[in-house]
Design an enzyme around this catalytic site. Structure first.
Site, short mmCIF file in Angstrom:
data_model
loop_
_atom_site.label_atom_id
_atom_site.label_comp_id
_atom_site.label_asym_id
_atom_site.label_seq_id
_atom_site.Cartn_x
_atom_site.Cartn_y
_atom_site.Cartn_z
N GLY A 269 0.14 5.40 0.49
CA GLY A 269 -0.88 6.39 0.79
C GLY A 269 -0.68 6.99 2.16
CG PHE B 128 -1.61 1.34 1.46
CD1 PHE B 128 -2.68 1.72 0.66
CD2 PHE B 128 -1.20 2.19 2.47
CE1 PHE B 128 -3.32 2.93 0.86
CE2 PHE B 128 -1.84 3.41 2.68
CZ PHE B 128 -2.91 3.78 1.87
CG LEU C 271 1.91 -0.82 5.50
CD1 LEU C 271 1.48 -0.64 6.95
CD2 LEU C 271 0.68 -0.92 4.60
CD GLU C 272 6.07 4.91 -1.26
OE1 GLU C 272 6.05 6.08 -1.68
OE2 GLU C 272 6.14 3.92 -2.01
CG LEU C 273 2.27 4.20 5.60
CD1 LEU C 273 1.95 3.84 7.03
CD2 LEU C 273 1.10 3.89 4.67
#
Length: 485
Positions: free
Chosen positions: A231, A229, A252-254
């Site tokens: 976001g 993901f 997760l790239e947040l």
């Protein structure tokens, strides 16, 4: 227009289809409001069909000779290169990106594909020593199976490709759910490239839909073993919690709240250029963008004068104008939110060194200073062309200020002494930090990801092997074991 209508469909098991939902996602040009396409949303039924198709196709794909998999990736690489201009035009229309920003994204995706070609042959296995005589230990690298990819609107072609290309190269199948604002650039374009490259049906599927229609079905479905993901940290937190309940791995790239630091001995001309690029690339809608620009007090006046002059000279408007550097933000909601954010900061006591106007979805650059120490702006992600300029007194003060954030994605420091910059970078809690460069960096060979609430896991290079494969131990006893009973 026909280009968008052709690719703005669900792509399931090798077929371009209309979703069975009861409402449409409208794909707009964020600059002029032109309707590019309407997509009937996919339902939970299509989610299941896509995942089941991926599951069926993946078994044969995993058993395929790696050289055959590599040939598909090579063709996808060639096709992407041949269609660069077409993709650039799509980025400008669908995302409001300027031509230099669009070309930057396509070049990055091409490098990701080039690395994926090499990754096709990379994961093999190892022979390890054994405690017992006559035993042989084999450790195999195997694809995890099916991967669910949820991508963001900012750099969707590159970010989606960073999961799709290596996942396929390593023997997996993929189901992609692109952002509603990027259904073609983040979904249909990629499916078409791999379809034309000869990827067998079912291995890559694209679902254009929304959680309002499918809830958490995309994450909870029993088929995918990994969810990748990109976001916000708010949504990422929910995805992580939901996936953990089903024992799924997450990448997760947040969000980010990166800082660019200018030490007293920095080359100010270079630091100013790096700061302008770091903050205002793609209207600041980049997770790695430098929200905060921290300058040593001894050079603050000179830096500020040069920086504000450069920012004030940035041309805003039509992304198709070759002189434009600041195009529209992604939608009217974001434009209104950014305008309200600046107004609130000024009401709290901040000073606007540059104050941009909002015209439609075009938000002109703003530079704020003198923010109160307790301002929430200092610790949040700002996805827009708003720069926060701050001063510090000495290196320890700078380190404290950089680390005073819930995020830890990227950052940069500028100094005449490179090794001093390295020592500074080592004191910062972040997944990535750069010396004498921009905060916005990506390299297909180097692990990409964040610390703290900026994410979990890494992509690129060897990191994707860890992300998209699993290990299986097999032992072989060539003699006869002696059992205690």
């Amino acid at each position: 227009m026909s280009f968008f209508h052709e690719l703005a469909h669900q792509y399931i098991d090798g077929e371009w289809r209309t979703g069975s939902g009861s409402w449409d996602i409208i794909d707009f040009n964020p600059y002029n409001g032109e309707k590019l396409a309407a997509v009937t949303v996919a339902t939970a039924l299509e989610v299941d069909q896509a995942y089941r198709a991926a599951e069926r196709a993946q078994r044969e794909w995993a058993a395929t000779n790696p050289y055959e998999r590599r040939a598909v990736l090579e063709r996808a690489l060639r096709i992407t290169g041949e269609r660069t201009e077409e993709i650039v035009e799509a980025v400008i229309d669908e995302l409001g990106g300027t031509r230099p920003r669009a070309e930057y994204e396509v070049r990055g995706a091409i490098e990701v594909l080039r690395e994926a070609v090499r990754q096709s042959l990379r994961p093999t296995g190892r022979l390890l020593p054994a405690v017992s005589d006559g035993r042989e230990n084999r450790l195999y690298r195997l694809p995890v199976g099916v991967i669910g990819v949820i991508s963001a609107f900012n750099f969707p072609f590159l970010v989606t490709m960073k999961s799709v290309a290596p996942a396929l190269a390593l023997g997996n199948a993929v189901v992609v759910k692109p952002h509603q604002s990027a259904p073609v650039v983040g979904g249909g374009l990629i499916a078409k490239i791999f379809e034309d490259a000869g990827l067998p049906a079912g291995l890559l599927n694209v679902l254009i839909t929304d959680s309002a229609e499918i809830g958490d079905t995309f994450i909870e479905h029993p088929v995918p073993k990994v969810i990748s993901f990109s976001g916000s940290d708010r949504v990422g937190r929910h995805i992580a919690a939901t996936a953990a309940g089903f024992f799924k791995r997450t990448i997760l790239e947040l969000s980010g709240n990166s800082a660019l630091v200018v030490l007293a001995d920095a080359d100010l001309d270079h630091a100013v250029r790096a700061a302008v690029f770091s903050r205002f690339l793609y209207q600041g809608q980049v997770s790695m963008a430098a929200n905060r620009i921290l300058v040593d007090r001894s050079v603050a006046a000179e830096f500020t004068e040069r920086f504000t002059a450069e920012v004030a000279a940035l041309k805003s408007g039509d992304p198709r104008d070759p002189e434009t550097r600041i195009g529209p933000v992604v939608n009217a909601f974001q434009a209104d939110a950014l305008t309200a954010l600046v107004d609130r900061a000024l009401a709290e006591g901040a000073t606007a060194l540059v104050r941009g106007r909002t015209r439609g979805n075009v938000v002109e650059p703003t530079v704020l200073t003198d923010l109160p120490e307790d301002s929430p702006l200092l610790t949040q992600e700002i996805l827009g062309p708003v720069a926060l300029l701050m001063t510090f007194d000495g290196e320890d003060d700078a380190v404290r200020m950089v680390n005073d954030s819930p995020y830890g994605l990227s950052g940069a420091v500028h100094t005449a002494d490179v090794e001093h910059g390295v020592r500074f970078a080592q004191r910062i809690v972040s997944g990535m930090f750069h010396v004498n460069d921009s905060t916005v960096q990506d390299d297909p060979l180097v692990a990409f990801g964040g610390e703290k609430t900026s994410g979990v896991g890494r992509l690129n290079g060897e990191a994707v092997v860890e992300a998209f494969t699993t290990q299986k131990w097999m032992s072989i006893q060539h003699g006869r074991s002696v059992f205690p009973f």
